[in-house]
Design a protein around this motif. Sequence first.
Motif, short mmCIF file in Angstrom:
data_model
loop_
_atom_site.label_atom_id
_atom_site.label_comp_id
_atom_site.label_asym_id
_atom_site.label_seq_id
_atom_site.Cartn_x
_atom_site.Cartn_y
_atom_site.Cartn_z
N GLU A 1 36.63 29.81 31.60
CA GLU A 1 36.43 28.74 32.30
C GLU A 1 36.42 27.61 31.57
OE1 GLU A 1 32.43 28.62 34.74
OE2 GLU A 1 32.13 30.33 33.26
N GLY A 2 36.61 26.29 32.26
CA GLY A 2 37.04 25.20 31.14
C GLY A 2 38.26 24.53 31.65
N GLY A 3 39.17 25.02 32.75
CA GLY A 3 40.22 24.20 33.07
C GLY A 3 40.09 24.04 34.41
N ASN B 1 46.99 25.46 31.14
CA ASN B 1 48.10 26.27 31.53
C ASN B 1 47.78 27.18 32.77
OD1 ASN B 1 49.75 24.87 29.68
ND2 ASN B 1 49.75 26.50 28.39
N MET B 2 46.68 27.82 32.59
CA MET B 2 45.98 28.77 33.34
C MET B 2 45.85 28.28 34.82
SD MET B 2 45.29 32.06 33.66
CE MET B 2 45.83 32.38 35.18
N VAL B 3 45.40 26.92 34.99
CA VAL B 3 45.10 26.21 36.18
C VAL B 3 46.69 25.81 36.71
CG1 VAL B 3 44.72 24.02 37.13
CG2 VAL B 3 43.18 25.02 35.39
N VAL B 4 47.81 25.49 35.90
CA VAL B 4 49.09 25.11 36.24
C VAL B 4 49.51 26.53 37.12
CG1 VAL B 4 51.25 24.78 35.71
CG2 VAL B 4 49.32 23.32 34.71
N MET B 5 49.50 27.42 36.17
CA MET B 5 50.04 28.82 36.90
C MET B 5 49.18 29.38 38.44
SD MET B 5 49.73 32.80 35.92
CE MET B 5 48.32 32.99 36.67
#
Length: 169
Positions: A124-126, A91-95
């Motif tokens: 880290e990891g997304g 979700n952090m990547v999407v944001m």
Amino acid sequence: MVFKRLADLGGWIALGLFAGMAPVQAADVVTTKNIGLELANQIAMASVEACRKDGYQVSAVVVDRNGNLRSAMRDDLAARFTLQIAQEKANMVVMSGLKSGEFRKLRADIRPELNHIDGLIVMEGGVPITAAGARIGAIGVSGAPGGDKDEVCAMKALESVQDRLDFAE
């Protein structure tokens, strides 16, 4: 006479400029690219398998371009909470539109605040999933001893389907 022609020409230019400034309206129908279930499952499984080869039991979660869950896989011995953390990384990547670790480095100033938003975690990891230049989703991996190792597993999974992503229509 020359001035009159220039004035007429100026009027036409002004008319052309105003015509180009017509209000922009939203489309009634918007077409977007998004990740399909089969590809999401394959990427999630490939992430779990990549981490297994390195001796880690992890969870992998793939979300679509809007953050909707598409696939979630927890390896047999992965901790229960790794599923939640993996989804929050995705979700952090999407944001942000960036790898979650990259965003963490760039925006350490707001990391504590973002970690209080339900559904996000700045770790880290997304990794974004991009097909033919369009971001179609994200993957989050959690459970290895360090987010850098989680990210390596996600990247290996994406490499395994890179041809499909490069030539997606």
